[in-house]
Design an enzyme around this catalytic site. Sequence first.
Site, short mmCIF file in Angstrom:
data_model
loop_
_atom_site.label_atom_id
_atom_site.label_comp_id
_atom_site.label_asym_id
_atom_site.label_seq_id
_atom_site.Cartn_x
_atom_site.Cartn_y
_atom_site.Cartn_z
N ASP A 1 59.52 135.65 29.29
CA ASP A 1 59.48 136.52 30.46
C ASP A 1 58.75 137.82 30.14
O ASP A 1 59.31 138.73 29.53
CB ASP A 1 60.91 136.81 30.93
CG ASP A 1 60.96 137.53 32.26
OD1 ASP A 1 59.92 138.04 32.72
OD2 ASP A 1 62.06 137.58 32.85
N CYS B 1 67.03 138.23 39.10
CA CYS B 1 65.86 139.10 39.13
C CYS B 1 66.29 140.51 39.57
O CYS B 1 67.04 141.17 38.84
CB CYS B 1 64.80 138.48 40.05
SG CYS B 1 63.27 139.41 40.21
N HIS C 1 60.67 133.77 33.46
CA HIS C 1 61.41 134.45 34.52
C HIS C 1 61.69 133.46 35.66
O HIS C 1 60.86 132.64 36.00
CB HIS C 1 60.57 135.62 35.03
CG HIS C 1 61.29 136.51 35.98
ND1 HIS C 1 62.09 137.55 35.55
CD2 HIS C 1 61.34 136.53 37.33
CE1 HIS C 1 62.59 138.18 36.61
NE2 HIS C 1 62.16 137.57 37.69
#
Length: 262
Positions: A197, A140, A232
């Site tokens: 995502d 991330c 994600h």
Amino acid sequence: MSFAPAAGQPTSTTIHTDSEGLEQGGIDLPVHDGTIFAYYAAPLGEKDLPVVLVIQEIFGVHEHIKDICRRLAKAGYLAIAADLYQRQGDASQYTDIPKLISDIVAKVPDEQVYADLDACIEWAGQHGGDTSRVGVTGFCWGGRLTWMYAAHNPTVKAGVAWYGKVATGHGPLIKQTVVDVAANTHAPVLGLYAGQDASIPLDTVQALRSVLASGNEAARASEIVIYPEANHGFLADYRPMYREVDARDGWQRMLEWFQRYL
């Protein structure tokens, strides 16, 4: 085990890697303006180990990141994760993700991160690591910084970026993005992205592919993998978005990448 409150409570899929056969724990990492917290793990009693810098998610160096370090140590690496925004605040005190980002994450300059990662390499070299074999991986927030640091520091020999932003960053301090620097990376980077995502549009990932294809030798050696059904955070086994089949595949690809270049 202590997980960041903003990340939610651990789930039934949460992985815990034991420390048998490892030396591991928290340290006060010397940096240019004092010390910051870092966690490391390495095979017990071994020297001249390849080094992997582990760059945290937005949630800081909580139990998931420590577990990642232990997993890498079990695979033969000295893994170290520094709390890269300790100066800005304590991520473990937040229950709200947007507030965590605005209060802390958005206030972290890339230059601070680079200096702290440099300090991780120096520490590793003094504690059994081979600093001629340095890799970096991040998730991330740390996925973006994996690319950025591979382009910043020629010491890095390989990177593996998990679902980090490529065309933007977090907050007003961001001066460059991944697509700005990837063509001149010092090390081949494996980028692992999720087809579902919404925070990282696939057109930006495709733009990154184009940049790499016209870049230097390390850029052209870089690879992008997209998992069509993943979202994600698909490696985050302590969160609902965990997708085991893609997480296992990505982890194996990462180990093979580091084996190839480190």
